[in-house]
Design a protein around this motif. Structure first.
Motif, PDB file in Angstrom:
ATOM      1  N   VAL A 197       6.298   3.112  -2.476  1.00  0.00           N
ATOM      2  CA  VAL A 197       5.688   2.770  -1.192  1.00  0.00           C
ATOM      3  C   VAL A 197       6.050   3.759  -0.089  1.00  0.00           C
ATOM      4  O   VAL A 197       5.183   4.220   0.640  1.00  0.00           O
ATOM      5  CB  VAL A 197       6.097   1.339  -0.762  1.00  0.00           C
ATOM      6  CG1 VAL A 197       5.388   0.943   0.516  1.00  0.00           C
ATOM      7  CG2 VAL A 197       5.779   0.340  -1.843  1.00  0.00           C
ATOM      8  N   PHE A 198       7.321   4.087   0.068  1.00  0.00           N
ATOM      9  CA  PHE A 198       7.767   4.968   1.144  1.00  0.00           C
ATOM     10  C   PHE A 198       8.529   6.166   0.570  1.00  0.00           C
ATOM     11  O   PHE A 198       9.757   6.212   0.619  1.00  0.00           O
ATOM     12  CB  PHE A 198       8.668   4.209   2.127  1.00  0.00           C
ATOM     13  CG  PHE A 198       7.991   3.044   2.782  1.00  0.00           C
ATOM     14  CD1 PHE A 198       6.996   3.241   3.721  1.00  0.00           C
ATOM     15  CD2 PHE A 198       8.340   1.749   2.449  1.00  0.00           C
ATOM     16  CE1 PHE A 198       6.361   2.169   4.325  1.00  0.00           C
ATOM     17  CE2 PHE A 198       7.723   0.675   3.049  1.00  0.00           C
ATOM     18  CZ  PHE A 198       6.732   0.880   3.977  1.00  0.00           C
TER      19      PHE A 198
ATOM     20  N   SER B 187       8.201   9.911  -9.524  1.00  0.00           N
ATOM     21  CA  SER B 187       6.926   9.546 -10.137  1.00  0.00           C
ATOM     22  C   SER B 187       7.197   8.612 -11.303  1.00  0.00           C
ATOM     23  O   SER B 187       8.249   8.684 -11.941  1.00  0.00           O
ATOM     24  CB  SER B 187       6.165  10.785 -10.605  1.00  0.00           C
ATOM     25  OG  SER B 187       6.918  11.490 -11.563  1.00  0.00           O
ATOM     26  N   ILE B 188       6.258   7.728 -11.549  1.00  0.00           N
ATOM     27  CA  ILE B 188       6.386   6.744 -12.617  1.00  0.00           C
ATOM     28  C   ILE B 188       5.239   6.974 -13.595  1.00  0.00           C
ATOM     29  O   ILE B 188       4.076   6.932 -13.213  1.00  0.00           O
ATOM     30  CB  ILE B 188       6.333   5.314 -12.049  1.00  0.00           C
ATOM     31  CG1 ILE B 188       7.438   5.124 -11.009  1.00  0.00           C
ATOM     32  CG2 ILE B 188       6.450   4.291 -13.172  1.00  0.00           C
ATOM     33  CD1 ILE B 188       7.347   3.839 -10.217  1.00  0.00           C
TER      34      ILE B 188
ATOM     35  N   GLN C  28      14.402   0.682  -0.800  1.00  0.00           N
ATOM     36  CA  GLN C  28      13.132   0.004  -1.057  1.00  0.00           C
ATOM     37  C   GLN C  28      11.964   0.979  -1.032  1.00  0.00           C
ATOM     38  O   GLN C  28      10.874   0.665  -0.575  1.00  0.00           O
ATOM     39  CB  GLN C  28      12.911  -1.152  -0.082  1.00  0.00           C
ATOM     40  CG  GLN C  28      13.932  -2.247  -0.250  1.00  0.00           C
ATOM     41  CD  GLN C  28      13.665  -3.439   0.646  1.00  0.00           C
ATOM     42  OE1 GLN C  28      13.021  -3.325   1.683  1.00  0.00           O
ATOM     43  NE2 GLN C  28      14.169  -4.571   0.238  1.00  0.00           N
ATOM     44  N   THR C  29      12.223   2.173  -1.541  1.00  0.00           N
ATOM     45  CA  THR C  29      11.164   3.163  -1.717  1.00  0.00           C
ATOM     46  C   THR C  29      10.213   2.691  -2.810  1.00  0.00           C
ATOM     47  O   THR C  29       9.011   2.895  -2.734  1.00  0.00           O
ATOM     48  CB  THR C  29      11.778   4.532  -2.090  1.00  0.00           C
ATOM     49  OG1 THR C  29      12.597   4.968  -1.017  1.00  0.00           O
ATOM     50  CG2 THR C  29      10.720   5.562  -2.384  1.00  0.00           C
TER      51      THR C  29
ATOM     52  N   VAL D 176       0.856  -1.182   0.000  1.00  0.00           N
ATOM     53  CA  VAL D 176       0.000   0.000   0.000  1.00  0.00           C
ATOM     54  C   VAL D 176       0.897   1.239   0.000  1.00  0.00           C
ATOM     55  O   VAL D 176       1.758   1.365   0.856  1.00  0.00           O
ATOM     56  CB  VAL D 176      -0.918   0.019   1.246  1.00  0.00           C
ATOM     57  CG1 VAL D 176      -1.781   1.260   1.255  1.00  0.00           C
ATOM     58  CG2 VAL D 176      -1.758  -1.228   1.302  1.00  0.00           C
ATOM     59  N   PRO D 177       0.742   2.121  -0.966  1.00  0.00           N
ATOM     60  CA  PRO D 177       1.550   3.350  -0.964  1.00  0.00           C
ATOM     61  C   PRO D 177       1.337   4.146   0.311  1.00  0.00           C
ATOM     62  O   PRO D 177       0.247   4.159   0.874  1.00  0.00           O
ATOM     63  CB  PRO D 177       1.031   4.118  -2.183  1.00  0.00           C
ATOM     64  CG  PRO D 177       0.397   3.092  -3.041  1.00  0.00           C
ATOM     65  CD  PRO D 177      -0.137   2.036  -2.110  1.00  0.00           C
ATOM     66  N   ASN D 178       2.388   4.800   0.774  1.00  0.00           N
ATOM     67  CA  ASN D 178       2.348   5.536   2.023  1.00  0.00           C
ATOM     68  C   ASN D 178       2.776   6.984   1.793  1.00  0.00           C
ATOM     69  O   ASN D 178       3.863   7.374   2.182  1.00  0.00           O
ATOM     70  CB  ASN D 178       3.282   4.848   3.032  1.00  0.00           C
ATOM     71  CG  ASN D 178       3.204   5.471   4.394  1.00  0.00           C
ATOM     72  OD1 ASN D 178       2.223   6.115   4.729  1.00  0.00           O
ATOM     73  ND2 ASN D 178       4.241   5.309   5.184  1.00  0.00           N
TER      74      ASN D 178
END
Length: 126
Positions: free
Chosen positions: A65-66, A31-32, A50-51, A20-22
């Protein structure tokens, strides 16, 4: 063969995990662009913090994610072979300004600054 086995183990582990994105900060680290991304996960594999994590659905863009954990090293941007990633430096590290009225991109305090065509419009400013 060893790599294929590790990838299979990783894929099986992803089936058991919910990502879940945080988004906790006021800025986004990276940004992708989903229209350009091919889902190869090269960015997720090289991310030091591990972002960016692989999307559980194969072929889909990875998940940021982070974003607050990002070191802004841009390894992910360099690893992307399609150019789908855009690094967004924190506000205090940006040197570009944009006029609201005209959309002109410029820099402050430089008497002989480069012409505004020197700067490409950052992704997301459209």
């Amino acid at each position: 063969m060893e790599t294929a086995k590790k990838m299979e183990e990783f894929t099986n582990a992803l089936e058991e995990v919910c990502i879940v994105p945080n988004p906790t900060g006021p800025t986004e680290a990276v940004s992708i662009d989903p229209d350009i991304c091919v889902g190869c996960n090269a960015c997720a594999n090289i991310c030091r913090t591990q972002t960016i994590m692989p999307n559980p659905e194969p072929g889909k863009p990875p998940v940021v994610v982070f974003p607050d954990e990002c070191w802004y090293c841009a390894c992910c941007v360099e690893a992307c072979r399609t150019g789908a990633l855009q690094m967004h430096l924190p506000i205090n590290q940006r040197i570009l300004f944009k006029r609201k009225e005209t959309g002109e991109i410029f820099r402050l305090g430089q008497a002989d600054g480069p012409e505004k065509t020197y700067f490409k419009e950052p992704y997301g400013w459209r």
